[in-house]
Structures are given as structure tokens and as C-alpha cells.
Design a protein around this motif. Structure first.
Motif, PDB file in Angstrom:
ATOM      1  N   VAL A   1      50.261  51.735 114.867  1.00  0.00           N
ATOM      2  CA  VAL A   1      49.195  51.930 113.880  1.00  0.00           C
ATOM      3  C   VAL A   1      49.777  52.456 112.562  1.00  0.00           C
ATOM      4  CG1 VAL A   1      47.056  53.187 113.375  1.00  0.00           C
ATOM      5  CG2 VAL A   1      47.425  52.235 115.647  1.00  0.00           C
ATOM      6  N   LEU A   2      50.774  53.348 112.637  1.00  0.00           N
ATOM      7  CA  LEU A   2      51.396  53.858 111.410  1.00  0.00           C
ATOM      8  C   LEU A   2      52.075  52.739 110.636  1.00  0.00           C
ATOM      9  CD1 LEU A   2      53.053  57.233 112.544  1.00  0.00           C
ATOM     10  CD2 LEU A   2      51.009  56.919 111.134  1.00  0.00           C
ATOM     11  N   LEU A   3      52.810  51.871 111.367  1.00  0.00           N
ATOM     12  CA  LEU A   3      53.490  50.761 110.692  1.00  0.00           C
ATOM     13  C   LEU A   3      52.476  49.810 110.074  1.00  0.00           C
ATOM     14  CD1 LEU A   3      56.462  49.983 113.124  1.00  0.00           C
ATOM     15  CD2 LEU A   3      56.505  51.185 110.951  1.00  0.00           C
ATOM     16  N   LEU A   4      51.376  49.603 110.787  1.00  0.00           N
ATOM     17  CA  LEU A   4      50.314  48.731 110.260  1.00  0.00           C
ATOM     18  C   LEU A   4      49.727  49.320 108.976  1.00  0.00           C
ATOM     19  CD1 LEU A   4      48.259  46.351 110.632  1.00  0.00           C
ATOM     20  CD2 LEU A   4      46.801  47.999 111.797  1.00  0.00           C
ATOM     21  N   LEU A   5      49.410  50.617 109.015  1.00  0.00           N
ATOM     22  CA  LEU A   5      48.825  51.248 107.828  1.00  0.00           C
ATOM     23  C   LEU A   5      49.786  51.181 106.645  1.00  0.00           C
ATOM     24  CD1 LEU A   5      47.011  54.374 109.309  1.00  0.00           C
ATOM     25  CD2 LEU A   5      45.966  52.493 108.024  1.00  0.00           C
ATOM     26  N   ARG A   6      51.066  51.398 106.912  1.00  0.00           N
ATOM     27  CA  ARG A   6      52.046  51.366 105.832  1.00  0.00           C
ATOM     28  C   ARG A   6      52.126  49.967 105.224  1.00  0.00           C
ATOM     29  NH1 ARG A   6      57.323  53.863 107.950  1.00  0.00           N
ATOM     30  NH2 ARG A   6      58.106  51.747 108.071  1.00  0.00           N
ATOM     31  N   GLU A   7      52.122  48.971 106.113  1.00  0.00           N
ATOM     32  CA  GLU A   7      52.203  47.596 105.624  1.00  0.00           C
ATOM     33  C   GLU A   7      50.961  47.224 104.799  1.00  0.00           C
ATOM     34  OE1 GLU A   7      52.871  44.662 108.771  1.00  0.00           O
ATOM     35  OE2 GLU A   7      51.861  43.225 107.438  1.00  0.00           O
ATOM     36  N   LEU A   8      49.793  47.591 105.311  1.00  0.00           N
ATOM     37  CA  LEU A   8      48.545  47.265 104.609  1.00  0.00           C
ATOM     38  C   LEU A   8      48.482  47.983 103.271  1.00  0.00           C
ATOM     39  CD1 LEU A   8      45.996  47.432 107.555  1.00  0.00           C
ATOM     40  CD2 LEU A   8      46.856  45.390 106.390  1.00  0.00           C
ATOM     41  N   GLN A   9      48.897  49.231 103.267  1.00  0.00           N
ATOM     42  CA  GLN A   9      48.870  50.025 102.042  1.00  0.00           C
ATOM     43  C   GLN A   9      49.730  49.354 100.974  1.00  0.00           C
ATOM     44  OE1 GLN A   9      51.844  52.119 101.219  1.00  0.00           O
ATOM     45  NE2 GLN A   9      50.872  52.576  99.251  1.00  0.00           N
ATOM     46  N   GLN A  10      50.913  48.881 101.371  1.00  0.00           N
ATOM     47  CA  GLN A  10      51.791  48.239 100.396  1.00  0.00           C
ATOM     48  C   GLN A  10      51.223  46.897  99.951  1.00  0.00           C
ATOM     49  OE1 GLN A  10      55.514  48.439 102.507  1.00  0.00           O
ATOM     50  NE2 GLN A  10      55.816  50.574 101.878  1.00  0.00           N
ATOM     51  N   ARG A  11      50.744  46.141 100.916  1.00  0.00           N
ATOM     52  CA  ARG A  11      50.228  44.810 100.606  1.00  0.00           C
ATOM     53  C   ARG A  11      49.010  44.894  99.688  1.00  0.00           C
ATOM     54  NH1 ARG A  11      48.438  40.270 104.483  1.00  0.00           N
ATOM     55  NH2 ARG A  11      49.371  41.454 106.165  1.00  0.00           N
ATOM     56  N   LEU A  12      48.123  45.861  99.965  1.00  0.00           N
ATOM     57  CA  LEU A  12      46.876  45.947  99.210  1.00  0.00           C
ATOM     58  C   LEU A  12      46.973  46.925  98.034  1.00  0.00           C
ATOM     59  CD1 LEU A  12      44.448  46.123 102.279  1.00  0.00           C
ATOM     60  CD2 LEU A  12      45.237  44.074 101.083  1.00  0.00           C
ATOM     61  N   GLY A  13      48.102  47.613  97.924  1.00  0.00           N
ATOM     62  CA  GLY A  13      48.295  48.546  96.814  1.00  0.00           C
ATOM     63  C   GLY A  13      47.320  49.707  96.802  1.00  0.00           C
ATOM     64  N   MET A  14      46.891  50.139  97.987  1.00  0.00           N
ATOM     65  CA  MET A  14      45.936  51.249  98.065  1.00  0.00           C
ATOM     66  C   MET A  14      46.626  52.593  97.892  1.00  0.00           C
ATOM     67  SD  MET A  14      43.642  50.595 101.454  1.00  0.00           S
ATOM     68  CE  MET A  14      45.108  50.363 102.455  1.00  0.00           C
ATOM     69  N   GLY A  15      45.877  53.555  97.376  1.00  0.00           N
ATOM     70  CA  GLY A  15      46.293  54.944  97.498  1.00  0.00           C
ATOM     71  C   GLY A  15      45.782  55.465  98.831  1.00  0.00           C
ATOM     72  N   VAL A  16      46.579  56.286  99.511  1.00  0.00           N
ATOM     73  CA  VAL A  16      46.166  56.796 100.819  1.00  0.00           C
ATOM     74  C   VAL A  16      46.363  58.310 100.861  1.00  0.00           C
ATOM     75  CG1 VAL A  16      46.605  56.751 103.316  1.00  0.00           C
ATOM     76  CG2 VAL A  16      46.799  54.637 101.984  1.00  0.00           C
ATOM     77  N   ILE A  17      45.336  59.016 101.316  1.00  0.00           N
ATOM     78  CA  ILE A  17      45.515  60.431 101.650  1.00  0.00           C
ATOM     79  C   ILE A  17      45.399  60.540 103.153  1.00  0.00           C
ATOM     80  CG2 ILE A  17      44.794  62.800 101.262  1.00  0.00           C
ATOM     81  CD1 ILE A  17      43.513  61.956  98.704  1.00  0.00           C
ATOM     82  N   PHE A  18      46.458  61.005 103.779  1.00  0.00           N
ATOM     83  CA  PHE A  18      46.593  60.964 105.235  1.00  0.00           C
ATOM     84  C   PHE A  18      46.728  62.394 105.734  1.00  0.00           C
ATOM     85  CE2 PHE A  18      48.305  60.226 109.334  1.00  0.00           C
ATOM     86  CZ  PHE A  18      48.209  58.885 109.656  1.00  0.00           C
ATOM     87  N   VAL A  19      45.723  62.860 106.445  1.00  0.00           N
ATOM     88  CA  VAL A  19      45.766  64.217 106.981  1.00  0.00           C
ATOM     89  C   VAL A  19      46.428  64.213 108.351  1.00  0.00           C
ATOM     90  CG1 VAL A  19      44.304  65.996 108.016  1.00  0.00           C
ATOM     91  CG2 VAL A  19      43.790  65.139 105.733  1.00  0.00           C
ATOM     92  N   THR A  20      47.364  65.117 108.565  1.00  0.00           N
ATOM     93  CA  THR A  20      48.014  65.217 109.865  1.00  0.00           C
ATOM     94  C   THR A  20      48.540  66.628 110.060  1.00  0.00           C
ATOM     95  OG1 THR A  20      49.807  64.378 111.263  1.00  0.00           O
ATOM     96  CG2 THR A  20      50.226  64.408 108.919  1.00  0.00           C
TER      97      THR A  20
END
Ligand SMILES: Nc1ncnc2c1ncn2[C@@H]1O[C@H](COP(=O)(O)OP(=O)(O)OP(=O)(O)O)[C@@H](O)[C@H]1O
Ligand SMILES: Nc1ncnc2c1ncn2[C@@H]1O[C@H](COP(=O)(O)OP(=O)(O)O)[C@@H](O)[C@H]1O
Ligand code: SF4
Ligand code: SF4
Ligand SMILES: [Mg+2]
Ligand SMILES: [Mg+2]
Lengths: 330, 349
Positions: free
Chosen positions: A201-220
Motif C-alpha cells: 500500500v505504501l508503494l502504491l501511494l507513493r506511485e500514485l502521488q508521483q503520477r498524479l502530482g498530489m500533495g500528501v499529509i501522512f500521519v503515522t
């Protein structure tokens, strides 16, 4: 190059100015967030780290105005140049799930158990983009493929409970991405997953974020997760950001005694036979606004000067800053 | 109350388990008939050695907690045998160990620190409860409870009369540990004891467990999904997949020379704290399959990059790799029919 030709610095995608959140009930007051300043550039991934109760989720919820009515929110919240706190209800409904979307630890908080996954995605697309039913369904299929759900076509007709944990998490991400948000807020979306599924899921989110150029705030609360996904990290303690900076230098050695302790007490690599470093004591009660360094009761370096007032944010150079009187400006 | 004593000497396993099996029927339909069976634990064999910490790892649903509940006999076995320090557990014959005597020597600590304490009892009374049931006087039992509170780092004067809701998660977990030690057990099964705690508190509890084990001469079975924590605390590690043991061995062998493709994938799935070493490809795809109708042959074959025909046809037997390191994969068994059988596997994590 003449000064006139230089581009102005791009406006941040998200900007919090002195954000504070207080929960006031009959018998107690909780000062959950106490003056948070934070910026996020377009296409950037910021991880908010911190222990439970430090104010991570409340900060995210404030950004989407998802807090209960009795929460008192002060300060500034700006997303893509708009004042979020000034939005009326209609504007807010467009904003949520439109420019900004959120994903959670427990996918069932975001998915409706009585509708199929395809229907839920299509619903969002229709509502926000006024698309026809057929167009919306086609887009739902695209989205399920985007989040790499196997046999996506068949899964359009699946109900959330018919999916495994990992697939449900992906379905929730698909719903969140339905309207191409500029900003994705993620509240511990991988915490409940197995490591084998979490990394997918982390790799997917990273890929999508780059592909779609989104800003992400990720709480962990997991330093390893930040190591895998963050460009920058912000560490919260007792409702304040105590350290912020690019992930690489942070992981190599935090500036502030609290994240230093957090890093040292995280078991990693081969530490067998060693006594683990711990942070003594527990986080402070949030019943009043702290007037000195909140970490001082647990800090090995504390001295009288730490009690004089809330330490100022010190710029340490290289985009790093921290709230501790021992940090030297650079 | 007699203290629990060693019997068979240091070389005899504290607990020898053979063919442990637990299947849960799934009821359904109009008449509540059994429509399927969850093979939660399916023929599991291993020893727990005296004085060791045996770590158990594996994905969610692979049968770790069910194994734990079998070990403390909160669940009855469907098949298999348990021998505790030379005595068969639950055998009514003279040679056996009655369940009641076994339960006194084996205690458990759960992940959810809150659910496992009585909310209406001060913690001192919760700890003293079992010793009283086993015949200690009120004052002796309270004395023991206070000693144990001190041993787990909770000053009795300050904490003894508190209720569970007046404690933090880390403090409650300390109480659970104290309660598990109240009957002076020889074996403690810890099922995800630190998984719900923040990292700084987790480190405190792990240090405490290491101390207590030394101080009270304990043997631990430690279940966790956190491979870093298991590496820290364990002497040996057991890896489970879909109700079966796929690999077991000394901690360094498992972490430095994992032989089973599943163990390697698990280890490779750990996030890296160093952003310079980010993963680009997930080591495994998909979720763990359902333990109803597990795949034939090797249960891991549906996710294994090395699977061949033989993996579907034959169940792999545990191959002995020396030093008590065993792996159940056809590649580890020469002559198994797998094209890579017997070849030294490249360890790339
Ligand atoms: N009482 C029960 N009735 C039916 N199925 C059960 C029962 N208890 C456990 N199971 C099933 O048995 C399998 C093994 O469960 P178990 O709780 O042992 O897994 P686990 O390895 O501890 O997982 P986790 O890491 O999530 O704690 C799962 O598929 C689970 O759903
Ligand atoms: N709805 C609420 N009412 C009262 N207090 C709340 C509410 N939501 C959060 N809090 C309190 O605010 C503080 C910060 O909580 P939260 O942001 O959820 O922490 P975390 O960093 O673990 O996400 C905690 O003390 C929490 O108990
Ligand atoms: S300001 Fe003082 S008490 Fe606070 S973190 Fe720095 S040294 Fe410690
Ligand atoms: S037996 Fe076959 S399928 Fe199973 S782990 Fe070994 S190579 Fe993979
Ligand atoms: Mg939270
Ligand atoms: Mg479990």
C-alpha cells in the motif's frame, strides 16, 4: 538575471498558521493542538510523526473541518489559496472529496457497507463532476485499476465486506482519488495492515502521488513508514510541532531531544542483548496550554531556562527547525 | 501452594508439541449446519526449550493466537499432544499432568491490556485473585501482589489501589504481566504484548520482560507481527503460514540465512528507516489467503516466485539445515523434484 525576471516562490498548497484546537466539555478542557504552523508544497509528501494523543489526527481533521461542533478552532487554514475556515457549508461539501480527500486506518469508516464499491466511487464522481452515470461507472473501473485491484471489473460489484483487508484499503484509496484531489490526507492508513500488505500500500501511494502530482499529509507513529514515504517530516508533541525538516537528515540524527529519544527507543536492526533506551515518564496532560517546554519533565537535558517560556522555533539551516533552546541557529 | 519446579533437567524441552490441530467450523444456512472449516492450526510441531524465548511470527490469521490459546489450554486440541517437562498434559493416567496443574505453570499475557483486567477491581486485587483461588491466605496473596507490582515497576504505595481505567496502556500492560506471574509459572505465553503501545513505552516494557525473565527463571513464547521486536527478544524464531510451521531456527539463522521464500519475503517487507534504501518492488503481492480451503501441497505456492509443479503435488517436509534450523520448502530438500532442490540459495534481502 535581473530581479524582475525571477519567479515569485510558488504559493504553498497548504498552510496552517498558528492553528489551535481546544475541546471544551462540561467537566474538562483538552488543548489538543497548540499553535501549529505548517506548510506543504504541491506534490510534496509530509509525514506527521508522534505518539498517541499528540494531536496528529486532530490537526488533519481540522484541515477538513471534520471536528465536532464543540471543538474551538483558531488560527489560519489555507488550501490552494482558499481560506478553509471561511467556507460555507455548500463550498465545504465541494471542497471535501473534491480538492481534498482523506483516507483512514479503518477503511469501513470511509466506505458504506450497503453499497457496492463501484457505486460508491461513481457516486463521488457524479456528485462532484456532474458526470453521467455511465461516465462515472467507467471512471470507477479506471480507479480500481489505478489502485491495482485484481479483477477490477468484477470487483465493481463487490460490497466492502467481501474484500480482504488490503483490497478494502485500496478501494478506500480509489474513492479518495475519485475527484483527483490536489491534497490527500492520510491518517495511519497502513497501521492495521500486515507488513507484507503495508509495503504494497505504501508503494502504491507513493506511485500514485508521483503520477498524479498530489500533495500528501501522512500521519503515522511509525518511523519506518516515514522512512519509506516522506519527503519531509514534522514531529508533534503535546499539540505542537517540535521538529520539522527533510526526512534524510532527520533519520540520520534528529535535532530535538524528543525525536532523538523516539528514534533510540525504536527497535531496529540487531539490538539483541542491549538494554533499549527509553523515554522516562509519559506525555503531559493537555488540560492547560503549556507555558514552558512540554517535554521538560522527561528531558535529560532540561535546565531552568527550559521553564522560562515555550521555546521558540529555531531555524537550524537546510530547511530544518526545532523547538528547543539547545538547538543552534544555522 | 507448592512452587513450580524443574523436573526433567535442562536438556528436556519444557514443552514438546506434536501435531497440534485446531479447526473451527463455520456454521451457516437455515439449519446452522457446518458449511466450511477454518484450518486455523493444522499439524503444528515444535519444542519450547527451557529458559529460551521462542518468537512466533507470521501474517494476520496464520494461527499465532490460536496456537497461543492451545498452549494455555484456553482451547481444546482437535488432535495432537502436549508434553510438559516430560509429562503428557491432560492425561488422566498416573503418568500425566492434570490440566489444573498444567495451567498453574503456564500463563498468558494478551495484546489488549484493558479487556483482560476486571474494571471493577483495584489492580492489587486482580493480581491477588488467582493465588487466593490456589490456596494462599488473603494477606499472603496481597503481599505477593505488592511484590509483583514493585517488580514490574509500579510502586505499590502509589498504584496498588488504582482501577484499570486510572492507568496508561503501558502501566496496564505491566499489571497484566504481574498478574501472569502471580502463580509463579514456568512458561509465559505473550501474544502481541507490546503491539498496542507507543514506541517509547514499548521499549520500557521490552526491557522489563528481559529483566523479569532473568529474575524469575522464566521461559517465554513471544508472538508478534513486528519482526524487529522479535529479533530483539528471541533466542529462536518460528515462522507460521496458513496454520503450519514453515521455518524454525536460531534467531541469527532465521534473520541472516532465511531458507524459506516466505520468511525472506516477510523480512524484506519491513519498512526501512533510511530513505536512501527505499523499496521499489513489494516482496509479496496480495493478501494472505483464507485458511478455509488452503492450497494443496505447499500452502505458500500461490504467492511464491519459485513455485513449480511439485509444489502443488507434494507437501514439503521440514529439511534440516543444521543447528536446529528447519525449513519446509522443496528447494531445501535434495531430491524433492524441484529444479532448485539442494542448490545453495542466494540470500538476497
Ligand atoms: N473462534 C473462532 N471461530 C472461527 N474461526 C476462528 C476462531 N478463532 C480464530 N479463527 C480463525 O482462525 C484463523 C487463525 O486465527 P488466529 O487468531 O490464530 O490468527 P493470528 O495469527 O493470531 O492473527 P493476528 O495476527 O491477526 O492476531 C483465522 O482465519 C481466524 O479467523
Ligand atoms: N472529539 C474529541 N473530544 C475531546 N477530546 C478529543 C477529541 N478528539 C481528540 N481529543 C483529544 O485531543 C488530543 C489529541 O488527539 P489526536 O489528535 O487524536 O491524537 P493522535 O496524535 O494520536 O492522532 C487527545 O488528548 C485526545 O484525547
Ligand atoms: S527546551 Fe530544554 S527541556 Fe525542552 S527539549 Fe530542549 S533541552 Fe529539553
Ligand atoms: S515448496 Fe515450492 S511453493 Fe513452497 S516455498 Fe518452496 S518453492 Fe515456494
Ligand atoms: Mg490518531
Ligand atoms: Mg492474534
Amino acid at each position: 538575471m535581473s530581479a524582475a525576471l525571477q519567479m515569485p516562490p510558488a504559493a504553498p498548497l497548504m498552510k496552517l498558521t498558528d492553528l489551535s484546537v481546544t475541546f471544551q466539555t462540561r467537566d474538562r478542557t483538552v488543548h489538543a493542538v497548540n499553535g501549529v504552523n505548517m506548510e506543504l508544497a504541491e506534490g510534496e509528501v509530509l509525514c506527521i510523526l508522534g505518539e498517541s494523543g499528540s494531536g496528529k489526527s486532530v490537526t488533519l481533521r481540522a484541515l477538513m473541518r471534520l471536528l465536532p461542533k464543540f471543538a474551538k478552532v483558531t488560527g489560519g487554514i489555507e488550501v490552494a489559496g482558499q481560506n478553509v475556515l471561511a467556507m460555507n457549508d455548500r463550498r465545504m461539501a465541494d471542497f471535501r472529496g473534491g480538492e481534498v480527500a482523506m483516507i483512514f486506518q479503518e477503511p469501513m469508516t470511509a466506505l458504506d457497507p450497503v453499497f457496492t464499491v463501484g457505486r460508491q466511487i461513481a457516486e463521488v464522481v457524479q456528485r462532484h463532476e456532474g458526470a453521467s452515470r455511465a461516465t462515472a461507472m467507467a471512471r470507477a473501473l479506471e480507479l480500481l485499476e489505478l489502485v491495482q485491484i485484481p479483477s477490477a471489473k468484477r470487483r465493481l460489484d463487490a460490497y466492502p465486506h467481501e474484500l480482504s483487508g488490503g483490497l478494502r484499503q485500496r478501494a478506500m484509496i480509489a474513492v479518495a482519488l475519485a475527484c483527483r484531489p490536489k491534497l490527500l490526507l492520510a491518517d495511519e492508513p497502513t497501521t492495521a495492515l500486515d507488513a507484507t500488505v503495508q509495503i504494497q500500500v505504501l508503494l502504491l501511494l507513493r506511485e500514485l502521488q508521483q503520477r498524479l502530482g498530489m500533495g500528501v499529509i501522512f500521519v503515522t507513529h511509525d518511523l519506518g513508514v516515514a522512512g519509506e514515504i516522506a519527503d519531509r517530516v514534522a514531529v508533534m508533541y503535546a499539540g505542537r510541532v517540535v521538529e520539522e525538516g527533510p526526512v534524510g537528515p532527520f533519520m540520520a540524527g534528529p535535532l530535538h531531544p524528543y525525536p532523538q529519544g523516539l528514534l533510540n527507543s525504536t527497535v531496529h536492526g540487531n539490538m539483541r542483548g542491549k538494554v533499549l533506551t527509553t523515554i522516562p515518564g509519559a506525555p503531559p496532560s493537555l488540560s492547560s496550554v503549556p507555558t514552558s517546554c512540554s517535554f521538560s519533565p522527561r528531558c535529560a537535558l532540561a535546565e531552568p531556562a527550559c521553564e522560562a517560556g515555550v521555546p521558540a522555533m529555531v531555524e537550524a539551516g537546510g530547511g530544518r527547525r526545532g523547538r528547543c533552546i539547545k538547538i543552534t541557529a544555522g | 501452594m507448592e512452587p513450580n519446579q524443574d523436573r526433567g533437567g535442562p536438556a528436556q524441552p519444557l514443552l514438546a508439541l506434536r501435531g497440534l490441530t485446531k479447526h473451527f467450523p463455520i456454521k451457516g444456512g437455515l439449519f446452522g449446519t457446518t458449511v466450511a472449516t477454518v484450518r486455523a492450526v493444522d499439524g503444528v510441531s515444535f519444542d519450547v526449550l527451557k529458559g529460551e524465548t521462542l518468537g512466533i511470527v507470521g501474517e494476520s490469521g496464520c494461527g499465532k493466537s490460536t496456537t497461543a490459546r492451545l498452549l494455555v489450554q484456553l482451547l481444546g486440541l482437535d488432535a495432537g499432544t502436549m508434553v510438559f517437562d516430560g509429562e503428557a498434559v491432560g492425561e488422566p493416567r498416573a503418568s500425566g499432568l492434570a490440566l489444573r496443574d498444567y495451567r498453574r505453570q503456564v500463563q498468558m499475557v494478551f495484546q489488549d491490556s484493558y479487556a483482560s483486567l476486571n474494571p471493577r477491581l483495584p489492580i492489587e486485587d486482580s493480581i491477588a485473585f488467582a493465588p487466593k483461588v490456589h490456596g494462599l491466605s488473603e494477606s499472603e496473596a496481597n503481599e505477593r501482589a505488592r511484590e509483583l507490582l514493585a517488580a514490574v515497576g509500579l510502586a505499590p504505595a502509589q498504584f496498588a489501589r488504582r482501577y484499570p481505567h486510572e492507568l496508561s496502556g503501558g502501566q496496564r500492560q505491566r499489571v497484566n504481566i504481574a498478574r501472569a506471574l502471580a502463580l509463579q509459572p514456568r512458561l509465559v505465553i505473550l501474544d502481541e504484548p507490546v503491539s498496542a503501545l507507543d514506541k517509547s513505552v514499548e521499549a520500557q516494557v521490552l526491557n522489563l520482560l528481559v529483566d523479569l525473565k532473568q529474575k524469575f527463571n522464566l521461559t517465554f513464547v513471544f508472538i508478534s507481527h513486528d519482526l524487529n521486536v522479535v529479533q530483539f527478544i528471541s533466542d529462536r524464531v518460528l515462522v507460521m503460514y496458513l496454520g503450519e510451521v514453515v521455518e524454525i531456527g536460531p534467531v541469527d539463522a532465521i534473520y541472516d540465512r532465511p531458507a524459506h521464500p516466505y520468511t525472506r519475503a516477510l523480512l524484506a517487507s519491513r519498512p526501512s528507516m533510511d530513505p536512501a534504501f527505499r523499496r521499489t518492488v513489494p516482496p509479496l503481492v496480495g493478501d494472505p489467503p483464507n485458511p478455509v480451503n488452503p492450497p494443496s501441497g505447499c500452502r505458500f505456492r500461490t504467492r511464491c516466485g519459485f513455485a513449480e509443479d511439485v509444489c502443488a503435488a507434494k507437501k514439503p517436509v521440514a529439511a534440516d539445515l543444521g543447528d536446529g534450523h528447519l525449513a519446509a520448502c522443496h528447494m531445501a530438500t535434495p531430491g524433492s523434484g524441484h529444479s532448485k532442490a539442494g542448490a545453495i540459495m542466494e540470500v538476497a534481502i
